[in-house]
Design an enzyme around this catalytic site. Structure first.
Site, PDB file in Angstrom:
ATOM      1  N   GLY A   7       1.107  -0.777   0.407  1.00 19.30           N
ATOM      2  CA  GLY A   7       0.029   0.094  -0.384  1.00 19.30           C
ATOM      3  C   GLY A   7       1.009   1.630  -0.015  1.00 19.30           C
ATOM      4  N   GLY A  11       6.202   1.183   3.337  1.00 18.51           N
ATOM      5  CA  GLY A  11       7.670   0.666   3.263  1.00 18.51           C
ATOM      6  C   GLY A  11       8.272   0.586   2.283  1.00 18.51           C
ATOM      7  CB  THR A  31       8.896   6.648 -13.437  1.00 15.14           C
ATOM      8  OG1 THR A  31       8.476   6.499 -11.704  1.00 15.14           O
ATOM      9  CG2 THR A  31       9.571   5.041 -13.694  1.00 15.14           C
ATOM     10  CG  HIS A  46      12.171   8.238  -2.937  1.00  9.61           C
ATOM     11  ND1 HIS A  46      11.771   7.371  -2.332  1.00  9.61           N
ATOM     12  CD2 HIS A  46      10.641   8.715  -3.220  1.00  9.61           C
ATOM     13  CE1 HIS A  46      10.639   6.794  -2.538  1.00  9.61           C
ATOM     14  NE2 HIS A  46       9.989   8.225  -2.262  1.00  9.61           N
TER      15      HIS A  46
END
Length: 165
Positions: A7, A11, A31, A46
């Site tokens: 989901g 994590g 992406t 990220h």
């Protein structure tokens, strides 16, 4: 190929990074498109998480071209993420099934290990609008295609990765 699903905010990305760090030479195929402030912040987060541990390739649409370019040059390619990629295909109104079929074929033939991060979006209420239903169905069917060719499949729940294949 390794498929990591779960989901939203479960994590998956952290689990995938840890899995990819088991390999020596690593590439990251991103992406995401920074359409708004929230997405810009997510992309930045990220980037900071992976630091300089990966060679990064950013491509919202033509990921097969990148996979062809890097195949065999890296021990692992972390593809983050299929969910965003399919959303990009819808946004730019491309031939979605053609792009997905090429992607699945390319991943199946890769010399490098590929870790694909995706989401399970069909576990909740069926969306009220047609486009959202089509998106959820496309992602679910693509996840199924990839799980069929995957060596390993992990479901990440509450930060815990459970191997289901």
């Amino acid at each position: 190929m390794i498929l990591i699903t779960g989901g939203i905010k479960s994590g998956k990305s952290t689990f995938a990074l840890k899995k990819a760090l088991e390999y020596k030479k690593r590439a990251f195929l991103a992406t995401g498109v920074p359409f708004d402030g929230e997405m810009k912040a997510r992309i930045q987060k990220h980037k900071e998480e992976r630091g300089n541990l990966f060679d990064t390739y950013e491509e919202p649409l033509h990921v097969v071209d990148i996979l062809e370019k890097v195949d065999g040059q890296y021990d692992v390619v972390l593809f983050e993420c299929l969910t965003t990629y399919i959303g990009n295909l819808y946004y730019y109104e491309l031939n979605i099934m053609e792009f997905i079929d090429k992607l699945v074929d390319k991943i199946a033939s890769m010399k490098s290990e590929v870790i694909v991060v995706t989401n399970e979006v069909g576990w909740g209420i069926v969306p009220e609008n047609k486009l959202a239903r089509q998106y959820a169905e496309t992602l679910g069917k693509t996840n199924t295609k990839l799980s069929n060719i995957a060596d390993e499949v992990y479901l990440v729940v509450a930060g815990i990765g459970v191997r289901i294949k």
